[in-house]
Design a protein around this motif. Structure first.
Motif, mmCIF file in Angstrom:
data_model
loop_
_atom_site.group_PDB
_atom_site.id
_atom_site.type_symbol
_atom_site.label_atom_id
_atom_site.label_comp_id
_atom_site.label_asym_id
_atom_site.label_seq_id
_atom_site.Cartn_x
_atom_site.Cartn_y
_atom_site.Cartn_z
ATOM 1 N N TYR A 1 4.518 11.173 -0.312
ATOM 2 C CA TYR A 1 3.795 10.211 0.338
ATOM 3 C C TYR A 1 5.098 9.945 1.316
ATOM 4 O O TYR A 1 5.948 9.505 0.860
ATOM 5 C CB TYR A 1 3.384 9.173 -0.382
ATOM 6 N N TYR A 2 4.496 9.636 2.801
ATOM 7 C CA TYR A 2 5.681 9.310 3.750
ATOM 8 C C TYR A 2 5.884 7.951 3.589
ATOM 9 O O TYR A 2 4.862 7.085 3.963
ATOM 10 C CB TYR A 2 5.207 9.959 5.060
ATOM 11 N N HIS A 3 7.200 7.390 3.505
ATOM 12 C CA HIS A 3 7.304 6.058 3.761
ATOM 13 C C HIS A 3 8.962 5.987 4.371
ATOM 14 O O HIS A 3 9.893 5.851 3.498
ATOM 15 C CB HIS A 3 7.425 5.306 2.236
ATOM 16 N N GLY A 4 8.914 6.039 5.658
ATOM 17 C CA GLY A 4 10.322 6.071 6.381
ATOM 18 C C GLY A 4 10.993 4.940 6.739
ATOM 19 O O GLY A 4 11.920 5.079 7.719
ATOM 20 N N ARG A 5 10.770 3.799 5.855
ATOM 21 C CA ARG A 5 11.331 2.629 6.491
ATOM 22 C C ARG A 5 12.063 1.941 5.600
ATOM 23 O O ARG A 5 12.639 0.697 5.514
ATOM 24 C CB ARG A 5 10.044 1.486 6.762
ATOM 25 N N GLY A 6 12.708 2.732 4.448
ATOM 26 C CA GLY A 6 13.979 2.313 3.650
ATOM 27 C C GLY A 6 13.352 1.245 2.826
ATOM 28 O O GLY A 6 11.942 1.091 2.264
ATOM 29 N N ALA B 1 0.791 -1.151 0.231
ATOM 30 C CA ALA B 1 -0.008 0.041 0.121
ATOM 31 C C ALA B 1 0.812 1.109 -0.072
ATOM 32 O O ALA B 1 0.225 2.388 0.176
ATOM 33 C CB ALA B 1 -1.084 0.012 1.127
ATOM 34 N N ASP B 2 2.084 1.076 -0.288
ATOM 35 C CA ASP B 2 2.901 2.291 -0.076
ATOM 36 C C ASP B 2 3.241 2.732 -1.274
ATOM 37 O O ASP B 2 4.476 2.416 -2.098
ATOM 38 C CB ASP B 2 4.276 1.879 0.883
ATOM 39 N N TYR B 3 2.491 3.807 -1.600
ATOM 40 C CA TYR B 3 2.767 4.714 -2.894
ATOM 41 C C TYR B 3 2.497 5.928 -2.748
ATOM 42 O O TYR B 3 1.433 6.245 -2.268
ATOM 43 C CB TYR B 3 2.345 3.880 -4.267
ATOM 44 N N THR C 1 7.272 12.862 -20.018
ATOM 45 C CA THR C 1 8.109 12.219 -19.089
ATOM 46 C C THR C 1 7.354 12.031 -17.873
ATOM 47 O O THR C 1 6.599 12.695 -17.229
ATOM 48 C CB THR C 1 9.244 13.251 -18.812
ATOM 49 N N LEU C 2 7.819 10.955 -17.362
ATOM 50 C CA LEU C 2 7.383 10.448 -15.761
ATOM 51 C C LEU C 2 8.709 10.063 -15.057
ATOM 52 O O LEU C 2 9.589 9.557 -15.405
ATOM 53 C CB LEU C 2 6.678 9.007 -16.091
ATOM 54 N N GLY C 3 8.402 10.360 -13.878
ATOM 55 C CA GLY C 3 9.510 10.224 -12.704
ATOM 56 C C GLY C 3 9.071 10.150 -11.085
ATOM 57 O O GLY C 3 7.996 10.492 -11.006
ATOM 58 N N PHE C 4 10.111 9.754 -10.703
ATOM 59 C CA PHE C 4 9.634 9.915 -9.062
ATOM 60 C C PHE C 4 11.032 9.683 -8.272
ATOM 61 O O PHE C 4 12.558 9.422 -8.955
ATOM 62 C CB PHE C 4 8.905 8.345 -8.636
ATOM 63 N N THR C 5 11.091 10.317 -7.135
ATOM 64 C CA THR C 5 12.154 10.251 -6.017
ATOM 65 C C THR C 5 11.841 9.764 -4.838
ATOM 66 O O THR C 5 10.657 9.677 -4.462
ATOM 67 C CB THR C 5 12.646 11.748 -6.241
ATOM 68 N N TYR C 6 12.890 8.978 -4.132
ATOM 69 C CA TYR C 6 12.882 8.749 -2.889
ATOM 70 C C TYR C 6 13.666 9.009 -1.997
ATOM 71 O O TYR C 6 14.789 8.673 -2.317
ATOM 72 C CB TYR C 6 12.447 7.191 -2.602
ATOM 73 N N ASP C 7 13.727 9.710 -1.035
ATOM 74 C CA ASP C 7 14.688 10.429 -0.131
ATOM 75 C C ASP C 7 14.864 9.612 1.096
ATOM 76 O O ASP C 7 15.616 10.289 1.839
ATOM 77 C CB ASP C 7 14.590 11.722 -0.082
ATOM 78 N N GLY C 8 14.431 8.338 1.362
ATOM 79 C CA GLY C 8 14.467 7.750 2.562
ATOM 80 C C GLY C 8 13.032 8.084 3.325
ATOM 81 O O GLY C 8 13.113 7.209 4.481
ATOM 82 N N GLU C 9 12.533 9.082 3.126
ATOM 83 C CA GLU C 9 11.378 9.456 3.895
ATOM 84 C C GLU C 9 10.076 9.621 2.909
ATOM 85 O O GLU C 9 9.198 8.905 3.296
ATOM 86 C CB GLU C 9 11.497 10.540 4.640
ATOM 87 N N TYR C 10 10.367 10.412 1.975
ATOM 88 C CA TYR C 10 9.052 10.727 1.152
ATOM 89 C C TYR C 10 9.094 10.112 -0.488
ATOM 90 O O TYR C 10 10.347 10.336 -0.896
ATOM 91 C CB TYR C 10 8.848 12.250 1.114
ATOM 92 N N ILE C 11 8.169 9.829 -0.954
ATOM 93 C CA ILE C 11 8.234 9.200 -2.105
ATOM 94 C C ILE C 11 7.334 10.473 -3.148
ATOM 95 O O ILE C 11 6.190 10.998 -2.644
ATOM 96 C CB ILE C 11 7.135 8.260 -2.473
ATOM 97 N N ARG C 12 8.147 10.837 -4.080
ATOM 98 C CA ARG C 12 7.394 11.976 -4.898
ATOM 99 C C ARG C 12 7.285 11.691 -6.343
ATOM 100 O O ARG C 12 8.253 10.994 -6.761
ATOM 101 C CB ARG C 12 8.331 13.282 -4.843
#
Length: 336
Positions: free
Chosen positions: A254-259, A188-190, A204-215
């Motif tokens: 979206y917050y996902h801070g568990r690596g 459910a983490d997206y 163009t489509l893209g995403f980033t994940y900085d260890g806490e948030y998915i963008r």
């Protein structure tokens, strides 16, 4: 100096690969590959210019990460941002790198970061769900044997993402679990954008994940979206009160801070007998199949970074693709 050498390497590789191809207004790249190859943190960058039947290789990087065709030759067509060509996926084929050969693409760990950028022309979002990633879901609902890591996906309506861009990150590999250990039937983490994914035209489509948030980004822009718990079907406490400081997790960001999950052959030998996930482009292993939701459309560029690139960098990548020029070209490019 390193940036300069990377740029020269990209030019030499492109020249060597495509020098024997007659140029036309369609085979001239619309964009600037050097913007991608010079961006720090680049792990792999595919421009899909190789002829049908050949592995597609990363340019401007230390490793070439050849993408193998699965289920038959994948057509190369004229018109593409970085090589002048694109791979034309028909919904029955895809590319892959076996798990054992993923190398630095195997991004995982509690502090891991990742970004992905793609230049695509997607058809039929009812079927087309996957851009790329390391994302093996298993056999269906409530199956915890998956080895999900990261993926750029589309049209996941279960938790508020119908027809939208929905980049996923998993810390469990299998199904998502609440703080008390209880399980969801799926991951459910997206993040989920407000806009739907553009279809039948280049974007163009893209995403980033900085260890806490998915963008999630569409055409270079962070498409911000606040959580509407009821409308978005995210009224479970996991979404509403297990975010930062007991607040909600949001939607985009979206917050996902568990690596990011990492497969361990010894630790997961019994619980995840299928092994680690391959890196795949245009498909993922879901509900027991790779091709049930395989993507239909053209892929003109795909880049993976081992860090969270900035909003400004994502916009630079978008501008480098020059999709306006692609969309102005005649759409009837012929297979070569």
């Amino acid at each position: 100096m390193k940036i300069f050498l990377n740029a020269i390497l990209a030019i030499l590789i492109c020249t060597a690969t495509y020098a024997d191809t007659p140029a036309s207004k369609y085979t001239r790249p619309s964009g600037d590959a050097s913007v991608v190859t010079q961006m720090p943190g680049l792990v792999a960058f595919w421009t899909f210019g190789e002829p049908t039947g050949q592995p597609r290789k990363s340019i401007g990087t230390a490793q070439t990460y050849p993408l193998a065709e699965v289920d038959g030759p994948i057509q190369r067509v004229e018109g593409g941002p970085f090589s002048g060509y694109a791979a034309d996926l028909n919904g029955k084929q895809y590319f892959k790198i076996p798990y054992a050969e993923t190398g630095d693409l195997n991004i995982h760990g509690p502090d891991a970061e990742v970004s992905m950028f793609a230049v695509v022309n997607i058809h039929n979002l009812r079927q087309s769900r996957t851009i790329a990633g390391m994302w093996s879901e298993g056999k269906g609902a409530n199956d915890d044997s998956g080895t999900r890591q990261y993926s750029l996906l589309m049209n996941m309506p279960t938790y508020g993402g119908p027809n939208q861009l929905v980049p996923h990150i998993s810390s469990e590999g299998g199904v998502t679990r609440r703080a008390d250990g209880s399980a969801f039937p799926w991951c459910a983490d997206y993040a989920a954008t407000r806009q739907t994914v553009p279809t039948d035209r280049w974007c163009t489509l893209g995403f980033t994940y900085d260890g806490e948030y998915i963008r999630a980004y569409i055409n270079g822009v962070l498409d911000k979206r606040e959580l509407d718990a009821v409308k978005d079907r995210r009224n479970d406490r996991y979404f509403t009160s297990e975010g930062p400081d007991g607040k909600d997790r949001g939607m985009n960001p979206y917050y996902h801070g568990r690596g990011i999950f990492g497969y361990d052959a010894v630790k997961h030998a019994t619980t995840k007998p299928g092994g680690g996930s391959d890196f795949t482009v245009g498909a993922r292993y879901a509900v027991g199949s790779f091709t049930r939701e395989a993507t239909i459309g053209r892929f003109g560029g795909l880049a993976v970074f081992d860090r969270a690139i900035s909003d400004a960098e994502m916009m630079r990548l978008h501008q480098a693709a020059n999709i306006e020029a692609l969309n102005s070209q005649v759409s009837s490019a012929t297979p070569r």
